[in-house]
Enzyme design. Sequence first.
Site, PDB file in Angstrom:
ATOM      1  N   MET A  30       0.843  -1.205   0.000  1.00 42.26           N
ATOM      2  CA  MET A  30       0.000   0.000   0.000  1.00 42.26           C
ATOM      3  C   MET A  30       0.880   1.258   0.000  1.00 42.26           C
ATOM      4  O   MET A  30       0.395   2.354   0.301  1.00 42.26           O
ATOM      5  CB  MET A  30      -0.939  -0.015   1.203  1.00 42.26           C
ATOM      6  CG  MET A  30      -1.891  -1.210   1.150  1.00 42.26           C
ATOM      7  SD  MET A  30      -3.417  -0.960   2.056  1.00 42.26           S
ATOM      8  CE  MET A  30      -2.787  -0.759   3.702  1.00 42.26           C
ATOM      9  N   HIS A  37       9.032  -3.330   3.616  1.00 42.61           N
ATOM     10  CA  HIS A  37       8.645  -3.545   2.214  1.00 42.61           C
ATOM     11  C   HIS A  37       9.877  -3.876   1.365  1.00 42.61           C
ATOM     12  O   HIS A  37       9.839  -4.756   0.499  1.00 42.61           O
ATOM     13  CB  HIS A  37       8.010  -2.279   1.625  1.00 42.61           C
ATOM     14  CG  HIS A  37       6.761  -1.823   2.310  1.00 42.61           C
ATOM     15  ND1 HIS A  37       6.704  -0.653   3.026  1.00 42.61           N
ATOM     16  CD2 HIS A  37       5.527  -2.369   2.377  1.00 42.61           C
ATOM     17  CE1 HIS A  37       5.470  -0.491   3.502  1.00 42.61           C
ATOM     18  NE2 HIS A  37       4.739  -1.518   3.129  1.00 42.61           N
TER      19      HIS A  37
END
Length: 284
Positions: A30, A37
Site C-alpha cells: 500500500m 517492504h
Amino acid sequence: MQTITTAAELRHALEHARKSGKRVGFVPTMGYLHDGHMALVEASRARGDITVVSIFVNPTQFGPNEDLDSYPRDFLRDEQLCRDAGVVILFASEVCEMYPSGFETFVDPGELAKPLCGAFRPGHFRGVATVVSKLFNMVQPDVAFFGQKDFQQCAIVRRMAIDLNLPIEIVTVPTVRETDGLAMSNRNRYLADEERRRALAISRGLFAAADKFHSGERGVENLIAVARDQIITVDRLQYLALVDNLTLQPLEGSVRRTSALCVAAYIGSTRLIDNVILPLPTES
Ligand code: AMP
C-alpha cells in the site's frame, strides 16, 4: 524502471519483460515504503526475478472507522526507492480502475479469516483477498512475497492460492524491525514519542515469550502469561493468542506443533500488530 498505472499497459510491459525468460516476482504493497517492504523487494531480487511492486491503498480492506483517508502516501519517494532497489515495474493502479462502477465480485476467505484480526476487522480479509487476487490476475507472477508481520494475511493468501488453483509460489519474508525491536509499520508514524516508547512493550513481550519457549517452556498459558506481563501496559489489548501456525486456531495445554504468538493492541489511537513464530517439528 517503468511506472505503470493501467492493467493494459502492465500486460504489455510484462509480455516484453517475460521474453527475457526470467520469472516474475511480485510485491504487493500500500506504499509509503519502508525497510520492511524493501526486504520483500530484496527477496525477489535475490532470486533473480523480474520484480514488480504494486502500490495501491485498497479501500475495500478498510473499515468505516479506519484510517483510509489519513493513510500515509508519498508516491515520488516510493518511486525513487523502487528505482534504487532495482524494481523493474512499479504498478500504481487507480481506485476507479481497480473497482470500476458496477464492481460486485469479491473473494471471501473462510475460517482462516475469522480469528485474530478477522474478529475485530469485519470484511478486512475479504478486501485483502479480493485485491490480492485481482493483482495476481493482472501481474500473473510466478512468485509473490508477503511479510510475516501480517501473519494472518500470509495464511489467507496461501490458502487462497491453493483453493483458487493459482500457479503462484507464496513466499513469507521475516518481519523487519527497528533496532529496538518495534516491528516496522506505516502506522508507527502515528505514534507520539511517548507512545513510541510504550509500543516497545509489544515486541518485548513477544520476545520474552519466545525466549521462554526456546529454553524449553511448552505450556500455552505460561507462554502467554510471560508475554502478557509486558504487553499489559498497552492502552487496549485486542488479542494476545498462541495459535497453530497453519489453522490459526488457539492452542490449548501445551505447544506440540509450530505455532505463532500474535498480538494486536492499541497505543493511544494507533492499532499495532506483531507476532513471533515458535517453531517445532510437526511430529514432536
Ligand atoms: P502494506 O503496505 O502494509 O500493505 O504491506 C505490504 C507488504 O509488506 C505486506 O506483505 C506486509 O506484510 C509487508 N510488510 C509490512 N511491514 C513489514 C515488516 N516490518 N517486515 C516485513 N514485511 C513487512
